[in-house]
Scaffold this motif. Sequence first.
Motif, PDB file in Angstrom:
ATOM      1  N   THR A  21       0.845  -1.184   0.000  1.00 25.52           N
ATOM      2  CA  THR A  21       0.000   0.000   0.000  1.00 25.52           C
ATOM      3  C   THR A  21       0.883   1.237   0.000  1.00 25.52           C
ATOM      4  OG1 THR A  21      -1.697  -1.163   1.251  1.00 25.52           O
ATOM      5  CG2 THR A  21      -1.819   1.252   1.219  1.00 25.52           C
ATOM      6  N   ALA A  22       0.661   2.112  -0.959  1.00 26.25           N
ATOM      7  CA  ALA A  22       1.464   3.329  -1.035  1.00 26.25           C
ATOM      8  C   ALA A  22       1.168   4.227   0.154  1.00 26.25           C
ATOM      9  CB  ALA A  22       1.171   4.073  -2.339  1.00 26.25           C
ATOM     10  N   VAL A  23       2.196   4.809   0.708  1.00 28.23           N
ATOM     11  CA  VAL A  23       2.046   5.724   1.834  1.00 28.23           C
ATOM     12  C   VAL A  23       2.167   7.147   1.313  1.00 28.23           C
ATOM     13  CG1 VAL A  23       2.981   6.454   4.045  1.00 28.23           C
ATOM     14  CG2 VAL A  23       2.997   4.024   3.415  1.00 28.23           C
ATOM     15  N   ALA A  24       1.171   7.965   1.605  1.00 29.98           N
ATOM     16  CA  ALA A  24       1.187   9.355   1.144  1.00 29.98           C
ATOM     17  C   ALA A  24       2.362  10.095   1.772  1.00 29.98           C
ATOM     18  CB  ALA A  24      -0.118  10.045   1.507  1.00 29.98           C
ATOM     19  N   PRO A  25       3.096  10.866   0.979  1.00 27.51           N
ATOM     20  CA  PRO A  25       4.224  11.622   1.538  1.00 27.51           C
ATOM     21  C   PRO A  25       3.731  12.645   2.558  1.00 27.51           C
ATOM     22  CG  PRO A  25       3.707  12.382  -0.684  1.00 27.51           C
ATOM     23  CD  PRO A  25       2.895  11.155  -0.452  1.00 27.51           C
ATOM     24  N   ARG A  26       4.524  12.848   3.594  1.00 25.37           N
ATOM     25  CA  ARG A  26       4.142  13.814   4.611  1.00 25.37           C
ATOM     26  C   ARG A  26       4.400  15.239   4.131  1.00 25.37           C
ATOM     27  NH1 ARG A  26       6.403  10.185   9.533  1.00 25.37           N
ATOM     28  NH2 ARG A  26       4.411   9.372  10.262  1.00 25.37           N
ATOM     29  N   ALA A  27       3.697  16.163   4.786  1.00 26.75           N
ATOM     30  CA  ALA A  27       3.836  17.572   4.456  1.00 26.75           C
ATOM     31  C   ALA A  27       4.809  18.236   5.414  1.00 26.75           C
ATOM     32  CB  ALA A  27       2.474  18.255   4.529  1.00 26.75           C
ATOM     33  N   VAL A  28       5.471  19.275   4.934  1.00 22.96           N
ATOM     34  CA  VAL A  28       6.467  19.998   5.712  1.00 22.96           C
ATOM     35  C   VAL A  28       6.123  21.485   5.694  1.00 22.96           C
ATOM     36  CG1 VAL A  28       8.900  20.620   5.909  1.00 22.96           C
ATOM     37  CG2 VAL A  28       8.266  18.321   5.208  1.00 22.96           C
ATOM     38  N   ILE A  29       6.196  22.109   6.852  1.00 23.68           N
ATOM     39  CA  ILE A  29       6.039  23.559   6.933  1.00 23.68           C
ATOM     40  C   ILE A  29       7.399  24.187   6.637  1.00 23.68           C
ATOM     41  CG2 ILE A  29       5.468  25.516   8.438  1.00 23.68           C
ATOM     42  CD1 ILE A  29       3.707  23.547  10.050  1.00 23.68           C
ATOM     43  N   THR A  30       7.452  25.014   5.581  1.00 28.45           N
ATOM     44  CA  THR A  30       8.730  25.577   5.144  1.00 28.45           C
ATOM     45  C   THR A  30       8.823  27.088   5.350  1.00 28.45           C
ATOM     46  OG1 THR A  30       7.910  25.822   2.881  1.00 28.45           O
ATOM     47  CG2 THR A  30       9.026  23.754   3.440  1.00 28.45           C
ATOM     48  N   GLY A  31       7.749  27.696   5.803  1.00 33.02           N
ATOM     49  CA  GLY A  31       7.781  29.124   6.045  1.00 33.02           C
ATOM     50  C   GLY A  31       6.536  29.553   6.814  1.00 33.02           C
ATOM     51  N   TRP A  32       6.605  30.709   7.436  1.00 30.37           N
ATOM     52  CA  TRP A  32       5.439  31.222   8.147  1.00 30.37           C
ATOM     53  C   TRP A  32       5.576  32.724   8.338  1.00 30.37           C
ATOM     54  CZ3 TRP A  32       5.561  33.707  12.975  1.00 30.37           C
ATOM     55  CH2 TRP A  32       6.798  33.678  13.647  1.00 30.37           C
ATOM     56  N   SER A  33       4.469  33.370   8.568  1.00 31.25           N
ATOM     57  CA  SER A  33       4.488  34.775   8.913  1.00 31.25           C
ATOM     58  C   SER A  33       3.197  35.110   9.640  1.00 31.25           C
ATOM     59  CB  SER A  33       4.661  35.667   7.677  1.00 31.25           C
ATOM     60  OG  SER A  33       4.997  36.986   8.081  1.00 31.25           O
TER      61      SER A  33
END
Length: 368
Positions: free
Chosen positions: A3-15
Amino acid sequence: MSTAVAPRAVITGWSAVSPYGIGADAFAEGLRSGRPTAAPVDTARWKVPGTRAHLVPGFETREVLGKKGTRSMDRVTGLAVAAVGSLLERPGADRDAETGERAALVLATTTGSAASMMDFTRSSLVGDRPYDVDPAVMPNAVMNCAAGQCAIWYGIKGPNTTLAGGRAASLLSLNYATRLLSSGRADTVLCAAAEEYSAARYWLERHARGAEAPGVPLGEGAAVLLVEPADRLAPRRPRLAEVLAVRTRVATGNLVRGALDACVRSALDAAGVHPRQVWAAVAGDAPGLLGHLEREVLTEVCGNAALDRVPAVGRIGDVSAASGSFQIAVLLATAAGDPEAAGRIAVVTSADRDGSLACAVLRLGGAS
């Protein structure tokens, strides 16, 4: 069968646009200094009784964003547009990747602008005829006005979504952002949240709270996170935090404690994290008994030390739907100044009085 595992998301910036000022640096400096942001409200301008609030200092939409396209823009839209702009204008921003056809925007809110909705409705009732209303103001009365204006101002042409979920809206939007990425609907998502101060919101909150927490002052502002898929991240792109899991529950009354406990533990299980591994636990600081209950549950699951590592989001007032995004902003600003934070686990929770509960588990430093 695999079963393919969905790639995780990364927070790369914020303001953020906050009671500390405009931009991530102003927010981080305000947290470090610990300076208070509550101040007496101008009762003549805001048409409320003598009270205190956490307002964005000196924020006037036309002065911050300019006169073009802002004549009829309401406050919550101005806050959202300013926050997204401060993110896109940060050092190291990649406008080609963060705007355009493959960039999405998700905005968390309670109702949009309660002031605009009420003012537009009132003008129809008090005018000589029901249709004697200002057509330029009508777009502000639509819940997704702020998200639409952000997209128009900055050329964000991918999916554009507004989620109304009260205090849980920010974490619900983060979950939605991860789904947009995992389904291939977008390559980047600007995950924002905004809440304005107004007489309409003051009176709504005052009557909704009743005798519970009447003295908790309102806050306002907007915070935005840039979220990208971990498996397609450029090598030099910052990895501020990896989104390991987001889980939700719905419960009211006596069921809230058990449901919130289950929500936190479910999120930790989904992330493959033991409660003892949690370095920081960030509560939503809902006014009254709900906020106390949230902290009690986090203490039971994660321990006192985890709750003490990050400043309370309540220091900028009750920012309602924007609280979850500001909680993450507080977490990221704190982690940036602590070398021991890299790779550690953080839990962020939200609890809304109407029953929505949410919990996100993040790994600081974006380790994958």
